[in-house]
Every structure is written in structure tokens, then in C-alpha cells.
Write a protein that holds these residues in place. Structure first.
Motif, PDB file in Angstrom:
ATOM      1  N   GLY A  63      45.650  42.892  61.634  1.00 11.44           N
ATOM      2  CA  GLY A  63      46.854  42.081  61.516  1.00 11.44           C
ATOM      3  C   GLY A  63      46.593  40.716  60.894  1.00 11.44           C
ATOM      4  O   GLY A  63      47.471  39.891  60.853  1.00 11.44           O
ATOM      5  N   SER A  64      45.355  40.478  60.423  1.00  9.21           N
ATOM      6  CA  SER A  64      45.075  39.238  59.698  1.00  9.21           C
ATOM      7  C   SER A  64      45.110  39.552  58.204  1.00  9.21           C
ATOM      8  O   SER A  64      45.378  40.680  57.818  1.00  9.21           O
ATOM      9  CB  SER A  64      43.691  38.705  60.044  1.00  9.21           C
ATOM     10  OG  SER A  64      43.592  38.462  61.419  1.00  9.21           O
ATOM     11  N   ILE A  65      44.827  38.548  57.391  1.00  5.81           N
ATOM     12  CA  ILE A  65      44.731  38.799  55.963  1.00  5.81           C
ATOM     13  C   ILE A  65      43.512  38.050  55.447  1.00  5.81           C
ATOM     14  O   ILE A  65      43.139  37.029  55.999  1.00  5.81           O
ATOM     15  CB  ILE A  65      46.024  38.362  55.225  1.00  5.81           C
ATOM     16  CG1 ILE A  65      46.011  38.795  53.767  1.00  5.81           C
ATOM     17  CG2 ILE A  65      46.224  36.866  55.298  1.00  5.81           C
ATOM     18  CD1 ILE A  65      46.442  40.215  53.554  1.00  5.81           C
ATOM     19  N   ASP A  66      42.877  38.605  54.451  1.00  8.05           N
ATOM     20  CA  ASP A  66      41.711  37.954  53.852  1.00  8.05           C
ATOM     21  C   ASP A  66      41.956  37.834  52.353  1.00  8.05           C
ATOM     22  O   ASP A  66      42.155  38.841  51.677  1.00  8.05           O
ATOM     23  CB  ASP A  66      40.453  38.786  54.132  1.00  8.05           C
ATOM     24  CG  ASP A  66      39.196  38.073  53.657  1.00  8.05           C
ATOM     25  OD1 ASP A  66      39.338  37.039  52.979  1.00  8.05           O
ATOM     26  OD2 ASP A  66      38.093  38.546  53.967  1.00  8.05           O
ATOM     27  N   LEU A  67      41.986  36.617  51.861  1.00  6.94           N
ATOM     28  CA  LEU A  67      42.213  36.412  50.431  1.00  6.94           C
ATOM     29  C   LEU A  67      40.969  35.847  49.756  1.00  6.94           C
ATOM     30  O   LEU A  67      41.037  35.303  48.672  1.00  6.94           O
ATOM     31  CB  LEU A  67      43.391  35.467  50.213  1.00  6.94           C
ATOM     32  CG  LEU A  67      44.705  35.914  50.837  1.00  6.94           C
ATOM     33  CD1 LEU A  67      45.780  34.858  50.619  1.00  6.94           C
ATOM     34  CD2 LEU A  67      45.166  37.229  50.245  1.00  6.94           C
ATOM     35  N   SER A  68      39.822  35.972  50.408  1.00  2.43           N
ATOM     36  CA  SER A  68      38.617  35.337  49.871  1.00  2.43           C
ATOM     37  C   SER A  68      37.838  36.261  48.941  1.00  2.43           C
ATOM     38  O   SER A  68      36.777  35.890  48.465  1.00  2.43           O
ATOM     39  CB  SER A  68      37.706  34.911  51.020  1.00  2.43           C
ATOM     40  OG  SER A  68      37.154  36.045  51.639  1.00  2.43           O
ATOM     41  N   MET A  69      38.363  37.479  48.689  1.00  5.32           N
ATOM     42  CA  MET A  69      37.525  38.468  48.011  1.00  5.32           C
ATOM     43  C   MET A  69      37.065  38.037  46.622  1.00  5.32           C
ATOM     44  O   MET A  69      35.945  38.333  46.243  1.00  5.32           O
ATOM     45  CB  MET A  69      38.207  39.838  47.948  1.00  5.32           C
ATOM     46  CG  MET A  69      39.542  39.907  47.265  1.00  5.32           C
ATOM     47  SD  MET A  69      40.837  39.217  48.269  1.00  5.32           S
ATOM     48  CE  MET A  69      41.270  40.567  49.304  1.00  5.32           C
ATOM     49  N   GLU A  70      37.921  37.323  45.898  1.00  3.22           N
ATOM     50  CA  GLU A  70      37.497  36.972  44.542  1.00  3.22           C
ATOM     51  C   GLU A  70      36.292  36.041  44.582  1.00  3.22           C
ATOM     52  O   GLU A  70      35.337  36.212  43.817  1.00  3.22           O
ATOM     53  CB  GLU A  70      38.662  36.349  43.773  1.00  3.22           C
ATOM     54  CG  GLU A  70      39.790  37.354  43.586  1.00  3.22           C
ATOM     55  CD  GLU A  70      40.833  36.907  42.574  1.00  3.22           C
ATOM     56  OE1 GLU A  70      40.783  35.749  42.140  1.00  3.22           O
ATOM     57  OE2 GLU A  70      41.689  37.732  42.234  1.00  3.22           O
ATOM     58  N   GLY A  71      36.331  35.080  45.483  1.00  5.88           N
ATOM     59  CA  GLY A  71      35.209  34.163  45.613  1.00  5.88           C
ATOM     60  C   GLY A  71      33.962  34.857  46.133  1.00  5.88           C
ATOM     61  O   GLY A  71      32.863  34.660  45.617  1.00  5.88           O
ATOM     62  N   THR A  72      34.148  35.697  47.159  1.00  7.16           N
ATOM     63  CA  THR A  72      32.991  36.363  47.748  1.00  7.16           C
ATOM     64  C   THR A  72      32.351  37.309  46.741  1.00  7.16           C
ATOM     65  O   THR A  72      31.122  37.351  46.601  1.00  7.16           O
ATOM     66  CB  THR A  72      33.413  37.143  48.999  1.00  7.16           C
ATOM     67  OG1 THR A  72      34.151  36.265  49.846  1.00  7.16           O
ATOM     68  CG2 THR A  72      32.212  37.674  49.748  1.00  7.16           C
ATOM     69  N   VAL A  73      33.166  38.069  46.020  1.00  6.07           N
ATOM     70  CA  VAL A  73      32.621  38.989  45.022  1.00  6.07           C
ATOM     71  C   VAL A  73      31.846  38.203  43.966  1.00  6.07           C
ATOM     72  O   VAL A  73      30.738  38.584  43.575  1.00  6.07           O
ATOM     73  CB  VAL A  73      33.747  39.827  44.368  1.00  6.07           C
ATOM     74  CG1 VAL A  73      33.251  40.521  43.121  1.00  6.07           C
ATOM     75  CG2 VAL A  73      34.291  40.836  45.362  1.00  6.07           C
ATOM     76  N   ALA A  74      32.416  37.070  43.533  1.00  3.22           N
ATOM     77  CA  ALA A  74      31.737  36.278  42.503  1.00  3.22           C
ATOM     78  C   ALA A  74      30.375  35.801  43.003  1.00  3.22           C
ATOM     79  O   ALA A  74      29.360  35.952  42.316  1.00  3.22           O
ATOM     80  CB  ALA A  74      32.611  35.082  42.113  1.00  3.22           C
ATOM     81  N   VAL A  75      30.354  35.239  44.224  1.00  3.93           N
ATOM     82  CA  VAL A  75      29.088  34.722  44.760  1.00  3.93           C
ATOM     83  C   VAL A  75      28.067  35.856  44.897  1.00  3.93           C
ATOM     84  O   VAL A  75      26.913  35.721  44.486  1.00  3.93           O
ATOM     85  CB  VAL A  75      29.327  34.046  46.125  1.00  3.93           C
ATOM     86  CG1 VAL A  75      27.993  33.730  46.789  1.00  3.93           C
ATOM     87  CG2 VAL A  75      30.130  32.779  45.950  1.00  3.93           C
ATOM     88  N   CYS A  76      28.501  36.987  45.478  1.00  2.00           N
ATOM     89  CA  CYS A  76      27.569  38.096  45.712  1.00  2.00           C
ATOM     90  C   CYS A  76      27.050  38.642  44.374  1.00  2.00           C
ATOM     91  O   CYS A  76      25.855  38.928  44.240  1.00  2.00           O
ATOM     92  CB  CYS A  76      28.236  39.203  46.499  1.00  2.00           C
ATOM     93  SG  CYS A  76      28.678  38.704  48.157  1.00  2.00           S
ATOM     94  N   ALA A  77      27.947  38.776  43.403  1.00  6.93           N
ATOM     95  CA  ALA A  77      27.536  39.325  42.115  1.00  6.93           C
ATOM     96  C   ALA A  77      26.496  38.421  41.471  1.00  6.93           C
ATOM     97  O   ALA A  77      25.455  38.884  40.989  1.00  6.93           O
ATOM     98  CB  ALA A  77      28.751  39.460  41.199  1.00  6.93           C
TER      99      ALA A  77
END
Lengths: 321, 501, 369
Positions: A63-77
Motif C-alpha cells: 500500500g506504499s509507493i516507490d518512485l525512486s527506481m530511476e535513481g536507484t537503477v542509474a546508481v546501480c548501473a
């Protein structure tokens, strides 16, 4: 009452029917759509998206939302590519360390996200959006805006080597999907995600440590974002800040189209798989049938709305604002 | 005069109303009772226009009318006071009263607030409520909101010819005893303006307020009685179709508890922020009822015991051991189970199935290295479905779709199967029909016989008296009086009430 | 849904700017405060040099600023003497930053600026002209606005035309295809001016090659991943009929190459645009046949230089001919033949430009249609 139950059962299958309908439609428009090679192409574009969508799905289940994926993907990549190149440039050698490094980075980003959300009591929407900014900034800082190239043939074999017509990447993504399914259906953590999504008060009253669960959810999401990042790098051979681009729209759309409820407690990995396929089939199909590009965004939007409309139960949506 | 003749209603094959005749005279107060599923709510919906009947006619003062929407019904003077509070909490009182009927106050597209406030004051005066119409509704007490809802319906008076018919759907469920009395006196005083249809689960209230009582069972009117000839026992008999009052609370099965085994002890505990001082002991096999008016501080005591609130001072001991960390997870680990009042919010996870709900609080018993053993979970669920005769198609059924009684059984099974031996029950029979209530009472006796200690906040005083071994009367957060409730020597309602208020 | 995408895009851009602003903005603030006492004794013979541009995350603007820095250093000043005004893609911010710069230093300013959008150019040069400062602009200017209408204070305007160079890359591509077969074009965001011009150049070249068949034109929004997906779609739709790919930018070419690699296709003729270092590398390897280099490094330096030397009176703009006030920037076609030399000369090091040869690389006076 019976008709109601029938509708209920039907609704569960709507995403799959939508997917089948889309495939039929595109095939009718251009028979080339229905070829193994094209499905392999769809599989390639779906693999990174599937990982990211599964990550955010865990958070949405709560029931939460996470909008950090673009940043996290960039850092991990970026971290993945830097580590790989620094340690000899091949995962055959010491370069394999890059994989755990990327996963760990994802987990740390997720943990920070969850801690900010839970401990500082900042709504997940804001906490994760801000963390996404930070991630983008961090990856820019690391790369200075440059692209990092990966030329390791072994790593790129995820894309180039095919088994049964499909690239290795797809099998790797399916394996991760099975892991996600196992977490969802066969572990306490997965079950508890549903409980928190179904009713946070209830979960608390049942003695669950809701705060800790939320943090675990974000960590898990972060790890899947990292997997998505690795697949995205494997797909293009490039790691850069832009690697994260578009994942927010793509993943959340996929989760919702697949029939996972944004209010939490409903849906799961199979819904997400179908959702990711729907979005990517639309993307591929529109090019394949030669739809003019100024229509494509509009048609994608319409199809997404239609899919959501068909697959959600509006009886319980009175609170939608 | 408002009359329904031979009303028929089917929902896709289910025959909900079977030829119902219903008549209400001007200024009359009609009580409408029936078990859950008897067709009460469908009948009400037809009366206020939310649902259309398949057959039969509605007549107002002898003329046949059709209601396509609630607004049609309002135009004929039929208004509804909703059970779920229907006021919009972030609007002012006057905006709520005239919601959808702002037209008379609009000039050149702008609302003239002064004029609206004056008009609202007139309506509020009818129900004897002296508040500023510009108050934000969420600041009002539940009782005041109920009266505002009534005032909102009474505002119809100015817009329609003839008398009003006002439906009151469970208006007392959130009110304290004083507030209920206030509401009743207002309703009685309004008789010359309107007639009322009063729906409630509390039969004593039905008897106290109504002139005539319609009893619905299985979609048909089984009896119409005048209130002064009726009693709770006769109404119950009509509703259920059999005699139940004797064995209702299973007093025959009340056995003495084990005085030597103290499960839970509160030693001069101050509930957070209340400045009170509560001491009590719960023994194995004991049913301890906390009795008091709404807001007297019963729930905070339960929530403190469950670890959701941290006490300001004092000691809480579970099986003799003082509790140092207060959290629900700690309490659950020490064998406390909590069955909350808001079943939908805190009791059942809808969307999760029966076995998932049952093992939610005790998942560590069904996991190995955090991997779930689903077949063991299902086995447990099947066992308890049988034990408590829960009516479900299978252990895979979504709990959100079960009836209230079956949901309550799942919640009880959740705690009992987890081995909890201190059970906190907050209004466990709220909203259940009589058959389901009886099942819950039987379960309480079973648990008591197994040596489980139970703290109960009952739905009614009769329930508290009937079920408990011990009663603590709570007022302003403190225990004012203890009663011993051995069968045959139970205190009367009067005994309790004089200490409650 | 497109408006949501647009919003998300906007957000992505804004947040990036935000972050860089916080980094570069701090530097800028430090610089301006450090300059304060210095400014007090400065005569008009030594104006403050400022560059106003979008942001630094983009390799293009990064190169522009590097050129600006190089020019400042050629004057014997430290790099931080160049004031960075970052407009984050907002014309309002662009104008207000310039106004505060002018109100602090008055006429003692030499400004190089991309006004962010065309209508913003007029208020910017009017403000500069009113303050008796000096400005040179690049890229954005309306057609009715001309430096010579402002006397000396609007020094010059430089822009690029992509039509010709794009036509050249297309010809390289068609020749490599042997003058026949099917070709696809991947374009930038449809409404962007460079996307329109590069497509126009491509279409011009097509006229001269009757046996080349245009299979499809599709926007891939300058984006590597999108281009990758579009190319996969093309492969399904046209299969072996595709004999060549014309990309409107290097970034999209990378996605195309990877889409082809996934299918085991290694020698498809591809051309692109922008001359990014990585693309030039690919040209030396023959993976890309041609790209176009617009020399942002030189453009960044020479624009600042024009404003500076006009301010110090080294030349008088109003006595220069029109082709020195409005001119096209340089474009260089990089092909497999000269890529290696080009790389050594322009990518591995930056040439030592003489910043006083203002029009050395000019592509001629701007022509209005």
C-alpha cells in the motif's frame, strides 16, 4: 450473487485476455508480429522492465509507493559498470564482484528509502521521489555525465547468446521472477506484505512489526531495481545516468495494468509479468504495425487506461481521487 | 400516510423481498427489526429511492408514486438519516445541511452565506441543537452529527407539501446512553412534523421508541405488533423463528474460574494521558467484563494491555512477569490476543484468504527459515473451520466476502489456534445477527472452559451481565465498582447503571 | 498519458538541473562573491565574462563551457573567472539572472548566452543594450531580431543549420548501401528544430537516389533505449529489407547498434549526428559510417571572446559586415576515412584556437527563408 462471483473470476483473467487480445490484433495487422524472433525482441525489452516492476510491486502490495527506481537503477548501473571495468572488465575474472556490488547498492538505496519513510514518517511518495533525485544526482556525480561502456563478451552473452531462440537474459529474468514468486507466496515476508497492504491496523493488531516490514519491502525493491539495472546494462552495453530513464512510468504502469491494486493487498508477480508484457507488446506492436509516431503516445495512454479500467474492481474504488 | 403494497425484489435469482406490505401513518414511529439478511436494508432502499422494486406499488397519501433516485423520494418528503455518517467532515454544518440544495441562497452565482446560516439555524433549532452553523462538521461529537443529519432531513419540510417520512438506520450505534435519550426525545418531539421508521439491532430501544413494530424474516413481514404488547423475548422469537432467550448467554455453562492462576495483573497502571489508576487481575477461565458508557475509558485499558499504548506508570504483569517493552508484537508473543471493535479495519485482512488470516499472528509456527509451510496452514484452517462451523466454501475463500459472524469466527480462530490464553474482546458481537451472536457466546464459554482468561467490552449491558464472572464498572477511566457475577446471583441492569453515570 | 510522460520528462530534467544547480550554483555564488572586491577596481578594459546556458549534464553544454573556460584562461585568468549562469531550461530564470548580473556590474559585462527560447532573446539583448554591456548569442533568436539594430552592444549571433550536414551523412549512407535497398530513419523529439532539419536533410538526399526505398521514419526522442526498442520493431516489420539506418543523433545510434547486435547483425550501414567522442570512436571502428561534429568547444570560446573583445574595444561591431554579426557555426563531417585524424585533433585534445580569429570557422551569413 452468482453473476457477481462470475464477474469476479473473470476480472482476474482480464489482464491475460487483454494481452491475448493485443497479440491477436497486432498479428492481424502484421503477421510478422507472431514470430519467434519478434517474441525474442519483446523478451529483451521486457527483461529489465520486469525486474523493476517486480521491485515496485512489492512496495505497492504494502500500500506504499516507490518512485525512486530511476535513481536507484542509474546508481546501480553505474556502480556495476565501474566495478566491472575496474576489476578487469570481465565477469569471468574478478569482475563478477560487480554483481553483488550492484545488488548491495540497490539494497542500501532501498534501506535508506525505507528508513526515511518509516523513521522520519515521510510519506513514501515524497521520500522515494526525493531519493530518486538523489540517486540521479549521485550517478551524475560518479560519471560526470559520461557513458561507461561494457565490452565483456561473457556478460554481453546475456543478450547475444540464444537458447531456443530466446536470449539468456530472458531465462535469467524468469529465474528472478521465480525467486520473487517464492518470496511472495512462500515466505513470511511475502505474506506480511499482503497483510500490511490489506490493513495496516490489522497487521499491527496481529503483532506484526509494520515499520520493519516496510523497510524490508523497500530493500527488496532496491535489490530488484539493481537486477533491472544489470539487465539494462546487458541490453545496451552502456551504463549512464540515462539508464534509469523511463522506468518509473514503465514499471508503475505495468504493475497497475497487470491488476495489482494501488491501494495494496492485491495482485502479485504473475500479474506483474502480464502487465510488463502488455506494456512491451504495445510498444513493440505499434512500431510493427507502422503506427505513425505522433499517435503512439496517445494510443499507449488509451490502451493503458482501457486495461486498467477492465482489470480493476470499481466497487471498492470509492476513495479514488 | 405512506404505504407500500406487495413489494417484490429479486437480485439475480435471490428473492429478497416477498410481497411486503408496509404502512406508516402521519406522526407514527415504526420500528423495523429483522436479522441480517432478512431484507431490512433492501426495503429501506426502496423506500428512499436508492433501489427500485420489481413489483408492487408505493403510495403517498393514496397516490401511486415512482422513485427513480433518492432525490425523487426527497421531493415527496422521504428522507434518510444514514447509518454510516453521511456528512462530509471537512465542510461546515450549514453546507452539509443544504448540500445539493444551495439554489435558494445563490445570487449572481455567489452563495450568500449569511442567508444560508440563518436558514441552517432554523433547521438546527428543530432538533434543539445550539451550535454555530459555520462550525466544521468534524469538530462535532457523534451525537451532534447525528442531530445535524436529522436537521438536514428536516430541511425537506420547507420544500415539500405534506408530512415527512424519515428513516433512521441504526442511529444509536455510535452514541452513548445520554445521547441516545437526547435523540429519542428529539424524535418524539418531532412527531407532529414527521413520521419515522426506526431500524436498530437493539430491541430495547425499538421497544422504547416505536408505536408499532414490523418484524421481517426471510424477506417477508412475519408480524406487526404494537409496542406496548411486545417484549424483547417475543420479538426475538419472531425474528429467529424459535425460542432462544433462556439459553441465550449459556449461563448454564458458566463454571467457576481458577482463583490460583493469575494470567494478567494490572498494578496501579496509569493509562497514557488519562491520569487514572487501574488495578485488576485476570484469572484462568475468567470472563471479566469492563462496563461503562461510551468514552468512559474502557478501550484505552484494552489497548494498554495489548501494548498499543504505553502506560504512564504502574506495572503490568503477564503470568507474574512484569512487562517492560510495550508493543503488539511483544504482547502477541506472550499469548495475548486482541479482537478489535472495527473488524473490517483491525480484525480481518480482506483480500487474504481464511488460512492466511488465521496464521497471520503466528506465522513463526508455520515457517522454517522464514519459508512457509502452506499445507500445515491449510490443515489448521480446515480443522478450525470444522471446530467453529465456519461457513466457507474452502480455506481459500477471501475473508473480505464472508458474513460478519464468520469473519468473527476466523478472528477468534486466529488467536485460539495460536495458543493465546489471554483474549481481549472489544464488542465481539457488534453487527452480528442473533444466530451468529449465539455462536460467539458459545465460543466464549468454550475458551473459558479451556482456561483462557477473557476481558470483554460487551455490546450491551445484558450481554456483559450474562457472559461474565466479574464486572468492573468504569467511569472517567477508573474502576468505580466491582461486581461478582455468579450464575443466579447476577447484578441487575439498575445496579450497574447507577455506578456508570 | 502523453501529458504524464511529458510531466515525468519535465521532472527528470528539472531534478537534474536542481542537483547541478546546487553544485554549480554554489560554485557560481562563490565565484561572484570572490569577484566583488576585484570588480570594484575593474575598469571597462576588463569586463566580467559570463556564460548563460541550460545545464552541464549534457555533453554538448559541457563542451560549450569547456570552450568558455579555455577562452578565459587564454586571458591569463583562472577558470573560475567565468561566471556560470544556469537557466535550468527556464527563460524567466535566464532573464532574471542576467538582469541581476547587469545590475551588479552595469556596463562592465561581456555576456555569452543561449537565451533558451527564441522569444527570450529580445528582452535579454535589450537589457544588455540598455545597461551598455555587450552580449553575443547562440541558437535561439527570432528572425526579425538582428544585432545590427542594436549598434555595438548586441555583438553577434551564431547558429547551426543541420539540413546540409544531415544530407551529407545520408549520402555517405546511401553510397555505402550501393545506392539501393531499404532505409529507416530514427528521429529526435518530433517538435525539436534539429530533428526537423536533420530529417529534411535526409529527405533531400533521398531525391538523388531513386533506388533507395524509404521504409519508415519514426521518432525515438534522442533516447538510446527507445531507439533500441524502435529498431527491434523495425526488424520485425521489415526484416531483411532494411539495408541501412539513418539516425538523427549519436545517442540513438548506440541503441540501434545494440538492437542489431542482439540479432547477430554486425555490419549494417549506420550514420548519425553530433560527433560525440564515443560515436567518433565507433566511426574509427566502422560501426558508424559518419557523424557530424559541430565543435561546441570552439563555439563556447568564440562567443565569449566576441563579447569580451567588443567590450574592451578590440573591434567595433557596428563597423563589421553583416556576415560577421550573424553567422553559421562550423559543421564537420567525420567519416571512417578521417575519423582517426579527427579524433587525435579534436577529441583527445582540444586544438589551441586563436580566440581573436573570430570568424575562422564561420559557415557564412545566416540565410532566412
Amino acid at each position: 450473487m452468482n453473476r457477481f462471483l462470475a464477474m469476479e473470476t473473470l476480472r482476474k483473467w482480464v489482464p491475460l485476455l487483454v494481452l491475448a487480445g493485443l497479440c491477436l490484433f497486432f498479428t492481424a495487422m502484421n503477421p510478422h508480429f507472431l514470430t519467434l524472433r519478434n517474441f525474442a525482441r519483446i523478451a529483451i525489452s521486457s527483461s529489465p522492465a520486469l525486474m523493476v516492476a517486480i521491485g515496485v510491486m512489492f512496495v505497492i502490495l504494502m500500500g506504499s509507493i516507490d518512485l525512486s527506481m530511476e535513481g536507484t537503477v542509474a546508481v546501480c548501473a553505474v556502480l556495476f559498470a565501474l566495478t566491472l571495468n575496474a576489476l578487469g572488465g570481465s565477469i569471468a575474472g574478478r569482475g563478477w564482484v560487480a554483481i553483488p556490488v550492484a545488488l548491495f547498492a540497490g539494497a542500501v538505496m532501498g534501506a535508506v528509502n525505507g528508513l526515511v519513510h518509516v523513521r522520519l514518517r515521510i510519506p513514501s511518495f515524497m521520500a522515494s521521489l526525493s531519493l530518486g533525485f538523489i540517486g540521479i544526482g549521485l550517478s551524475l556525480l560518479i560519471t560526470g555525465g559520461d557513458r561507461i561502456l561494457i565490452d565483456d563478451p561473457l556478460f554481453r552473452s546475456l543478450l547475444t547468446v540464444r537458447v531456443g531462440g530466446f536470449p539468456l537474459m530472458m531465462y535469467a529474468a524468469l529465474a528472478c521472477l521465480l525467486v520473487a514468486w517464492f518470496i511472495q507466496d512462500h515466505t513470511t515476508t511475502g505474506r506480511n506484505f499482503y497483510a500490511v497492504g490489506g490493513g495496516e491496523e490489522l497487521a499491527r493488531a496481529s503483532g506484526l512489526n509494520v515499520g520493519r516490514l516496510r523497510i524490508i519491502g523497500f530493500v527488496l525493491a532496491g535489490i530488484f531495481y539493481a537486477l533491472g539495472a544489470i539487465f539494462a546494462v546487458a541490453r545496451l552495453g552502456i551504463a549512464e545516468t540515462e539508464t534509469g530513464r523511463n522506468f518509473m512510468f514503465m514499471s508503475i504502469t505495468s504493475v497497475v495494468v497487470g491488476g495489482t491494486a494501488l491501494r495494496g493487498g492485491e495482485g502479485g508477480v504473475w500479474n506483474t509479468l502480464i502487465g510488463v508484457l502488455i506494456v512491451n507488446v504495445i510498444g513493440n506492436g505499434m512500431v510493427v504495425i507502422g503506427l505513425a509516431d505522433y499517435f503512439q503516445d496517445g494510443v499507449l495512454g488509451l490502451l493503458v487506461i482501457t486495461a486498467v479500467w477492465l482489470s480493476t474492481d470499481r466497487r471498492s474504488l470509492s476513495f479514488v481521487k | 400516510m405512506f404505504e407500500l403494497q406487495n413489494i417484490e425484489k429479486r437480485y439475480t435469482g435471490v428473492h429478497v423481498l416477498k410481497g411486503v406490505d408496509f404502512r406508516i401513518d402521519d406522526g407514527e414511529i415504526i420500528g423495523l427489526v429483522g436479522e441480517n439478511g432478512a431484507g431490512k436494508s433492501t426495503l429501506m432502499k426502496i423506500i428512499y429511492g436508492a433501489v427500485q422494486q420489481d413489483g408492487g406499488t408505493i403510495q403517498v397519501d393514496g397516490e401511486t408514486v415512482t422513485f427513480r433516485t433518492p432525490r425523487d423520494a426527497m421531493k415527496m418528503g422521504v428522507g434518510m438519516v444514514y447509518q454510516e455518517q453521511s456528512l462530509i467532515p471537512n465542510l461546515t454544518v450549514m453546507e452539509n445541511i443544504f448540500l445539493g440544495f444551495e439554489k435558494p441562497f445563490v445570487r449572481f452565482g455567489a452563495i450568500r452565506w449569511k442567508k444560508m446560516a440563518e436558514a441552517a439555524r432554523v433547521q438546527l433549532a428543530k432538533v434543539g441543537l445550539d451550535i454555530d452553523p459555520a462550525t466544521i462538521t468534524s469538530r462535532l461529537t457523534f451525537a451532534q452529527r447525528q442531530l445535524v443529519e436529522l436537521a438536514k432531513v428536516l430541511a425537506l419540510e420547507e420544500r415539500v407539501e405534506g408530512k415527512l417520512v424519515i428513516l433512521l438506520d441504526e442511529p444509536t450505534s455510535v452514541l452513548s446512553r445520554d445521547e441516545i435519550e437526547l435523540l429519542f426525545s428529539v424524535v418524539r418531539a418531532l412527531r407532529r412534523r414527521a413520521s419515522f421508521i426506526f431500524v436498530s439491532h437493539r430491541l430495547d430501544e425499538i421497544l422504547a421508541l416505536s408505536d408499532r413494530i414490523y418484524v421481517l424474516k426471510d424477506g417477508a413481514v412475519v408480524d406487526v405488533m404494537t409496542a406496548k404488547d411486545a417484549s424483547i423475548a417475543t420479538i426475538q422469537k419472531e425474528m429467529v423463528g424459535r425460542d432462544i432467550s433462556n439459553e441465550y448467554y449459556r449461563e448454564d455453562r458458566q463454571i467457576p474460574y481458577d482463583e490460583n492462576k493469575v494470567l494478567l495483573e494490572l498494578d496501579h497502571v496509569g493509562v497514557a494521558g488519562r491520569g487514572n489508576d487501574v488495578s485488576l487481575r485476570l484469572h484462568a477461565g475468567e470472563v471479566l467484563a469492563l462496563v461503562g458508557v461510551e468514552g468512559s475509558g474502557r478501550e484505552p485499558i484494552l489497548r494498554t494491555i495489548f501494548g498499543m499504548l504505553r502506560p504512564d506508570r504502574g506495572t503490568l504483569r503477564i503470568r507474574g512477569k512484569p512487562v517492560r517493552s510495550f508493543s503488539p508484537s511483544h504482547s502477541v508473543a506472550h499469548g495475548i490476543g486482541y479482537i478489535p471493535r472495527e473488524r473490517k479495519i483491525e480484525g480481518i485482512a480482506s483480500g487474504m484468504n481464511v488460512f492466511e488470516n488465521m496464521t497471520l499472528s503466528q506465522m513463526k509456527n508455520y515457517t522454517k527459515g522464514s519459508v512457509l509451510n502452506i499445507s500445515a496452514e491449510r490443515k489448521l484452517a480446515r480443522e478450525w473451520i470444522g471446530k467453529l462451523s465456519i461457513k466457507v466454501p474452502s480455506e481459500y475463500a477471501d475473508c473480505g466476502n464472508l458474513s460478519g459472524g464468520n469473519q468473527q469466527k476466523v478472528v477468534l480462530a486466529k488467536w485460539r489456534s495460536g495458543g493465546s490464553d489471554i483474549i481481549l474482546l472489544d464488542h465481539p458481537t457488534r453487527g452480528l445477527d442473533i444466530g451468529a451472536k449465539e455462536d460467539v457466546y458459545a465460543m466464549i464459554r468454550d475458551m473459558s472452559a479451556d482456561g483462557v482468561g477473557i476481558i470483554l467490552i460487551a455490546d450491551t449491558l445484558e450481554e456483559a451481565i450474562g457472559l461474565s464472572h466479574t464486572i468492573a464498572v468504569i467511569k472517567d477511566g477508573d474502576i468505580k465498582k466491582w461486581f461478582n457475577c455468579q450464575p443466579g446471583a447476577k447484578p441487575s441492569l439498575y445496579n450497574l447503571i447507577q455506578h456508570m453515570v | 498519458m502523453s501529458f504524464i510522460r511529458k510531466y515525468i520528462e519535465q521532472q527528470t530534467i528539472n531534478r537534474r538541473n536542481l542537483l547541478l544547480m546546487s553544485a554549480y550554483g554554489l560554485c557560481g555564488a562563490a565565484v561572484t562573491s570572490a569577484m566583488k572586491p576585484y570588480a570594484a577596481k575593474a575598469a571597462s578594459s576588463d569586463p566580467q565574462i559570463a556564460w548563460s546556458y541550460r545545464d552541464r549534464t549534457n555533453p554538448y553544454w559541457n563542451a560549450i563551457v569547456s570552450g568558455g573556460n579555455a577562452f578565459v584562461q587564454s586571458l591569463g585568468k583562472p577558470e573560475r573567472a567565468l561566471i556560470n549562469l544556469i537557466n535550468e531550461g527556464s527563460s524567466e530564470k535566464s532573464l532574471s539572472d542576467i538582469q541581476s548580473l547587469l545590475s551588479r556590474y552595469g556596463s562592465n559585462v561581456a555576456l555569452a548566452v543561449d537565451p533558451n527560447d527564441m522569444p527570450n532573446c529580445r528582452p535579454v539583448v535589450e537589457a544588455v543594450s540598455k545597461a551598455q554591456a555587450y552580449a553575443s548569442t547562440i541558437w535561439n533568436k527570432t528572425d526579425d531580431l538582428h544585432p545590427w539594430d542594436f549598434g555595438d552592444h548586441y555583438v553577434s549571433h551564431m547558429t547551426w543549420s543541420d539540413v546540409g550536414p544531415s544530407e551529407q551523412t545520408a549520402r555517405v549512407l546511401f553510397d555505402a548501401m550501393g545506392g539501393k535497398g531499404g532505409v529507416v530513419h530514427l528521429g529526435g523529439i518530433t517538435s525539436n528544430n534539429p530533428a526537423i532539419e536533420r530529417l529534411a536533410g535526409f529527405r533531400n538526399a533521398l531525391k538523388a537516389y531513386p533506388n533507395i526505398e524509404l521504409l519508415a521514419v519514426q521518432a525515438a526522442d534522442w533516447d538510446t533505449q527507445k531507439a533500441n526498442q524502435v529498431m527491434s520493431g523495425f526488424l520485425t516489420r521489415y526484416g531483411d529489407a532494411i539495408k541501412g539506418v539513418h539516425c538523427a543523433s549519436d545517442t540513438m545510434a548506440y541503441g540501434v547498434i545494440e538492437a542489431l547486435r542482439a540479432e547477430g547483425i554486425e555490419n549494417m550501414p549506420i550514420v548519425s549526428y553530433d560527433g560525440n567522442p564515443q560515436a567518433v570512436d565507433l566511426v574509427t571502428k566502422g560501426k558508424i559510417l559518419a557523424t557530424v561534429f559541430t565543435n561546441p568547444y570552439w563555439a563556447g570560446g568564440i562567443t565569449a571572446s566576441l563579447a569580451y573583445y567588443a567590450a574592451t574595444g578590440v573591434f567595433k561591431p557596428s563597423s563589421e559586415p553583416k556576415e560577421h554579426r550573424e553567422f553559421y557555426g562550423p559543421t564537420t563531417l567525420v567519416t571512417t576515412k578521417d575519423a582517426r585524424d579527427f579524433k587525435v585533433k579534436y577529441i583527445d585534445t582540444n586544438p589551441n584556437y586563436d580566440w581573436k580569429k573570430f570568424w575562422a570557422l564561420s559557415g557564412g551569413q545566416i540565410q532566412y527563408k
